[in-house]
Design a protein around this motif. Sequence first.
Motif, mmCIF file in Angstrom:
data_model
loop_
_atom_site.group_PDB
_atom_site.id
_atom_site.type_symbol
_atom_site.label_atom_id
_atom_site.label_comp_id
_atom_site.label_asym_id
_atom_site.label_seq_id
_atom_site.Cartn_x
_atom_site.Cartn_y
_atom_site.Cartn_z
ATOM 1 N N SER A 90 0.639 -1.568 -0.303
ATOM 2 C CA SER A 90 0.087 0.225 0.154
ATOM 3 C C SER A 90 0.831 0.910 -0.033
ATOM 4 O O SER A 90 0.523 2.172 -0.443
ATOM 5 N N LEU A 91 1.941 1.690 0.745
ATOM 6 C CA LEU A 91 3.193 3.083 1.045
ATOM 7 C C LEU A 91 3.731 2.888 -0.013
ATOM 8 O O LEU A 91 4.185 3.629 -0.580
ATOM 9 N N ASP A 92 3.688 1.564 -1.297
ATOM 10 C CA ASP A 92 4.792 1.385 -2.266
ATOM 11 C C ASP A 92 3.611 1.772 -3.511
ATOM 12 O O ASP A 92 3.876 3.370 -4.285
ATOM 13 N N VAL A 93 2.576 2.040 -3.461
ATOM 14 C CA VAL A 93 1.194 2.389 -4.545
ATOM 15 C C VAL A 93 1.258 4.020 -4.369
ATOM 16 O O VAL A 93 0.904 5.100 -5.038
ATOM 17 N N ARG A 94 0.909 4.410 -2.939
ATOM 18 C CA ARG A 94 1.269 5.657 -2.810
ATOM 19 C C ARG A 94 1.740 6.515 -3.063
ATOM 20 O O ARG A 94 2.355 7.808 -3.996
ATOM 21 N N LEU A 95 3.269 6.300 -3.094
ATOM 22 C CA LEU A 95 4.410 6.811 -2.917
ATOM 23 C C LEU A 95 4.997 7.497 -4.920
ATOM 24 O O LEU A 95 5.426 8.319 -5.205
ATOM 25 N N THR A 96 4.444 5.626 -5.118
ATOM 26 C CA THR A 96 4.309 6.268 -6.713
ATOM 27 C C THR A 96 3.169 7.364 -6.976
ATOM 28 O O THR A 96 4.017 8.017 -7.792
ATOM 29 N N THR A 97 2.551 7.321 -6.564
ATOM 30 C CA THR A 97 1.377 8.867 -6.777
ATOM 31 C C THR A 97 1.861 9.789 -6.396
ATOM 32 O O THR A 97 1.618 11.141 -7.226
ATOM 33 N N LEU A 98 2.670 10.274 -5.317
ATOM 34 C CA LEU A 98 2.742 11.241 -5.405
ATOM 35 C C LEU A 98 4.018 11.565 -5.874
ATOM 36 O O LEU A 98 4.354 12.803 -5.865
ATOM 37 N N SER A 99 4.802 10.615 -5.553
ATOM 38 C CA SER A 99 5.818 10.831 -6.620
ATOM 39 C C SER A 99 6.173 11.703 -8.099
ATOM 40 O O SER A 99 6.274 12.681 -8.419
ATOM 41 N N GLU A 100 4.567 11.034 -8.952
ATOM 42 C CA GLU A 100 4.696 11.721 -10.774
ATOM 43 C C GLU A 100 3.980 13.320 -10.144
ATOM 44 O O GLU A 100 3.917 13.891 -11.456
ATOM 45 N N ARG A 101 3.141 13.255 -9.315
ATOM 46 C CA ARG A 101 2.385 14.647 -8.864
ATOM 47 C C ARG A 101 3.759 15.512 -8.828
ATOM 48 O O ARG A 101 3.716 17.230 -9.301
ATOM 49 N N GLN A 102 4.621 14.998 -7.997
ATOM 50 C CA GLN A 102 5.727 16.354 -7.668
ATOM 51 C C GLN A 102 6.139 16.348 -8.658
ATOM 52 O O GLN A 102 7.073 17.997 -9.234
ATOM 53 N N LYS A 103 6.684 15.622 -9.431
ATOM 54 C CA LYS A 103 7.761 15.940 -10.852
ATOM 55 C C LYS A 103 6.967 16.971 -11.997
ATOM 56 O O LYS A 103 7.571 17.312 -12.353
ATOM 57 N N HIS A 104 5.586 16.802 -11.946
ATOM 58 C CA HIS A 104 4.311 17.814 -12.712
ATOM 59 C C HIS A 104 4.164 18.894 -12.122
ATOM 60 O O HIS A 104 4.846 19.717 -12.739
ATOM 61 N N LEU A 105 4.081 19.383 -10.338
ATOM 62 C CA LEU A 105 4.462 20.838 -10.468
ATOM 63 C C LEU A 105 5.819 21.049 -10.278
ATOM 64 O O LEU A 105 5.822 22.187 -11.120
ATOM 65 N N GLU A 106 7.231 20.395 -10.749
ATOM 66 C CA GLU A 106 8.360 20.860 -10.709
ATOM 67 C C GLU A 106 8.555 21.173 -11.678
ATOM 68 O O GLU A 106 9.176 22.649 -12.420
ATOM 69 N N CYS A 107 7.962 21.210 -13.037
ATOM 70 C CA CYS A 107 7.955 20.980 -14.377
ATOM 71 C C CYS A 107 7.303 22.674 -14.461
ATOM 72 O O CYS A 107 8.082 23.683 -15.200
ATOM 73 N N ARG A 108 5.977 22.873 -13.735
ATOM 74 C CA ARG A 108 5.554 24.073 -13.670
ATOM 75 C C ARG A 108 6.215 25.256 -13.100
ATOM 76 O O ARG A 108 6.530 26.276 -13.414
ATOM 77 N N ASP A 109 7.043 24.314 -12.111
ATOM 78 C CA ASP A 109 7.291 25.895 -11.339
ATOM 79 C C ASP A 109 8.646 26.595 -12.121
ATOM 80 O O ASP A 109 8.714 27.457 -11.838
ATOM 81 N N ASN A 110 9.383 25.116 -13.094
ATOM 82 C CA ASN A 110 10.269 25.886 -13.857
ATOM 83 C C ASN A 110 10.162 27.033 -15.135
ATOM 84 O O ASN A 110 10.466 27.575 -15.235
ATOM 85 N N GLU A 111 8.691 26.652 -14.695
ATOM 86 C CA GLU A 111 8.226 27.584 -16.820
ATOM 87 C C GLU A 111 7.814 28.636 -16.489
ATOM 88 O O GLU A 111 7.855 29.722 -16.898
ATOM 89 N N LEU A 112 6.723 28.290 -15.065
ATOM 90 C CA LEU A 112 6.973 30.337 -13.786
ATOM 91 C C LEU A 112 8.648 31.171 -13.667
ATOM 92 O O LEU A 112 7.923 32.092 -13.420
ATOM 93 N N ARG A 113 8.999 30.360 -13.556
ATOM 94 C CA ARG A 113 11.033 31.130 -13.016
ATOM 95 C C ARG A 113 11.581 31.789 -14.324
ATOM 96 O O ARG A 113 11.712 32.876 -14.361
ATOM 97 N N GLN A 114 11.042 30.842 -15.246
ATOM 98 C CA GLN A 114 11.448 31.187 -16.725
ATOM 99 C C GLN A 114 10.372 32.736 -17.022
ATOM 100 O O GLN A 114 11.271 34.050 -17.348
ATOM 101 N N GLN A 115 9.497 32.584 -16.772
ATOM 102 C CA GLN A 115 8.454 33.699 -16.972
ATOM 103 C C GLN A 115 9.054 34.986 -16.219
ATOM 104 O O GLN A 115 9.004 36.449 -16.449
ATOM 105 N N LYS A 116 9.370 34.850 -15.049
ATOM 106 C CA LYS A 116 9.646 35.866 -14.266
ATOM 107 C C LYS A 116 10.780 36.843 -14.296
ATOM 108 O O LYS A 116 10.883 37.377 -14.416
#
Length: 1072
Positions: free
Chosen positions: A654-680
Amino acid sequence: MAGAAPGKRRLGACELGAGGSQGAGRNPQARPRFVEGSIVRIFMENFLTYDSCEVRPGPNLNMIVGANGTGKSSIVCAICLGLAGKPSFIGRADKVGLFVKQGCLKGVVEIELSKTPDNIIITREIQVVNNTSAWFINRKPTTLKTVEEQIAALNIQMDNLCQFLPQDRVGEFAKLSKIELLEATEKSIGPPEMYQFHCELKNFREKERELENLCRDKTNSLEKMKQRIERYKQDVERYHERKRHLDLIEMLERKRPWVEYENVRQQHEEVKQSRDQAKEELKNLKEMQAPVTKKIQETEEYFKSLEVKIRDKAAEIKEVSQKCKQKQDALEMKDKQIEEIHQALRMKKDEEMDRQKKIYSTHKMIEDWEKELSAMTVCENLQPQTDAVNNELKKLQEERANIDSDISDLTAEKMNQAREIKRIIDRLGQLNNIMNMKEENLKGRFRDTHSALMWLRKNKDKFKNKVCEPMMLEINMKDNRHAKYVENHIPANDMRAFVFESQEDMEMFLVEMRDHQKLRVNAVCAPSESCAESLPSRPIEELHRYGFFSYLRELFDAPHPVMSYLCSQYRVHDVPVGTEKTRNMIERVIQETKLRQIYTAEERYVVKVSAYTNLTLSTNASLRAAQFLTSSVDTDERRQLENQQQDINNTLKSLDVRLTTLSERQKHLECRDNELRQQKKELLERGNRRRQLESKIGVKYDSLRQLEQDAINLEKESQQANVKIKEINTQKARLVTELMHLIKNCISLNILKADLVLQSTTVAAEKNRLESEYKAAGVQLRAAEQRFHELDDKKRVLTENCKELLKKARQVCKLSPDQHLPKEFQTAFQDLPNTLEEIDAFLNEEKTRASCFTGLNASVVEEYHKQTQEIQQLTEYLEEKKNELDNYKQNISQVKERWLNPLKKLIEQINEKFSNFFSSMQCVGEVDLHVENEEEYDKYGIRIRVKFHSSTELHELTPYHQSGGEKSVSTMLYLMALQELNRCPFRVVDEINQGMDPMNERRVFEMVVKTACKESTSQYFFITPKLLQNLTYNDKMTVLFVYNGPFMLEESKWNLKAFCRRRRRLGRMDEL
């Protein structure tokens, strides 16, 4: 009659009248007649069951009566041990210390024997600690040997079953061989000399056999020696012929070293003359070479002086050359200084050119930036866009922080679960290792059981109900220290047994294992109704005061069928386990708890109640060390661990499934963060460009002013450089002048050195010429020296050879160093050859002739004379032994007549009485002298033959043919037959009537009373636990009652006369 009370709590002394006067009503003043050596008094203290007891038997028949276990045989043991008997004679224990009452350190046995003029009192004190005894005669210390001598003088034989027959050795009498029975009878009733004559006859017969064999062997040897000496005569004659040849060989071998010596001596003289000539020649050569040697030494000294001068000039040249080098180095240094001045000036020029270029480029850069700044419009308002980007970035960071926190928590949880599952796996591994150890133990001890276990695990589906593996694998101790109690309680056969719930399953299993696979296995079936939950007879709390802490069932875990079987079969639910406290109060525990099985710290007690006497009997044994159950597995713990392992595995997934979901969400947020920082970043750059240009232009103006201030005056720098160069050139001119002077000096020194080298070369050539001439003369001298040394060495070797050969020649002729060759040798040598070749040829011829006489030596003649002497000695020895044999035969004839005739009469008397006793019982019995060979006196024996039924024949009394009662009757009647003929002062027979039927017992008793109560008989002790009713008694017999029980009277209250009077009054009342 009187009674003895050997109780465990208190014992009373035996109150006995003289000769049983209290029971028989005889004159109490009459002194009883005791045969010398009979027992007058027996005293026991701390002995077996007695605290303190005194027994006074009568002079005739003494009946010792009492129930089993009251202490009758203890009196028999006291008689044996008190009269120096060994514990093995009784057949009970092997150590005398075991006869001391339990809990006491010392026991005492005192026997008073009848003897004229004064009785003898023998006392034995037995120590338990070191199992030793102290002896006393008439209360005075003495030794065991002295006691044995006193007892032997009274003809007391405690090891003779015809005199002393204890309870535990009754069966041994029937096992006596005919030979042993004869010896025992001789010792018991025969005259003192009878057994002595028998032993002498056996010894004489043994000696006679030895002498007969010896005479027969020696006669054969004498005949063989006479035949052998006839063969030696021819060998002796051939030996003398061979000796003549050997003597001639010996003389030739004596002359040969003298001839060798003379040859070597002549060679020595010739070599000596040659050596003297070589010595003279060597002396002349040495005298001629002396002047040349002196001239070479003078040349050598001159050459060395030139070498010294050359080395001095070379040192001066080296010193001047070093100074020239220093001047040259100084000139090179000045050149380098001038070059450095030129280099510094060039660098100043280059620096000024770079400054001009930088000023130009800075002007150009400022113009370009000013053009760009003038062209740039007023900056638009970018703040709203920047704020929107910042807000979105803030939300992204908060979400990422939450996800990081969740991932960290889940990772920590996963690590905790991993550590927990590792701990569970390690613990399960430990439990599996324990099970493997138990299985290896089973395999090592019971291989068939292990093979059956492997088969069972593969075929469990064949059985209808549950099958438990061997108990030693299924039982798990809660504390391994308690394993010894369970293993001592459950037999080893059950420890390796399989437990079945169904009888049908067990039978099928045993058929497969025992019939098909031929395996030796055990199996048991649990009871149909479960006993696993059976309650003990009392709560364990009631037993705590006795030191008990648990019942056996509570010490281990086992499957339900196994526990049910153990409760049913071995009552493990009702067997308590105690401590050392229980051991210390064991008697009280047995009396108060009425438990049948008890375990203490190191012992097991089994308690039984006698069906005959209703007495409580207990036996104890030390606990064996545990072998099977020292390694135990907690099955509950193992089951819990396996469940925990399964739960943790599910949690980890169960913990492995939850960790996989959180890792994918974290990667998506990291890409969006890079885009906003470039605009700024782009927005900030657009707002900061004008300020950057203004700042850069100001900085460049500052650097331009600094460059204009750092201008260099090249003309002034060039003048300063020329002044320094001029000064350096002046110093160079002075150094060159000094260098020229040094070079001239060096050249003159090299010219002087060359002249010295030429002189040295001339001298060296002269020296080499002289040395060559010296070497040529030296070669001739060394050749002369070598020839002299060779001749000298050869002379020395020949001198040694002469000495060795002379010594050898003297040794061969057996002469001393200062002794001349005897005339007989000189005369003998004249007839022999004078050269080595002739002597060797003659020697070979004589040796060949001597070798023809093979197999002969001096021992032939010696053996011939030796055999002649041996024949004479053997003839004399054989005659002596034959005379000795005749004497032995005569002695045997005399001793046999003195032994055999009285023995036959004695056996006839025994047979007459033995037959009469059997006739009175309507049976037949005979005693005769059994003889296999009249000359074999160690094979003589007494044969007892009996017939108890008219339909049977007489059979010899053996341990196997007759029944127990028949053997007892035969033994008793034989002892009765010996009674009137007996020389021994007393006889003891213990419980011999136990196997008889009532009729035979009554008849035997009457015979015993009749025989043992005669005036001429000796003292008799008859021990029995019971007597038939209405037996015939005699006034001369004494009856000793041994009693014991919880209602014993105190010793002071025991009054036999009062008891008799009361019994008579009760009898009269019964008649009324």
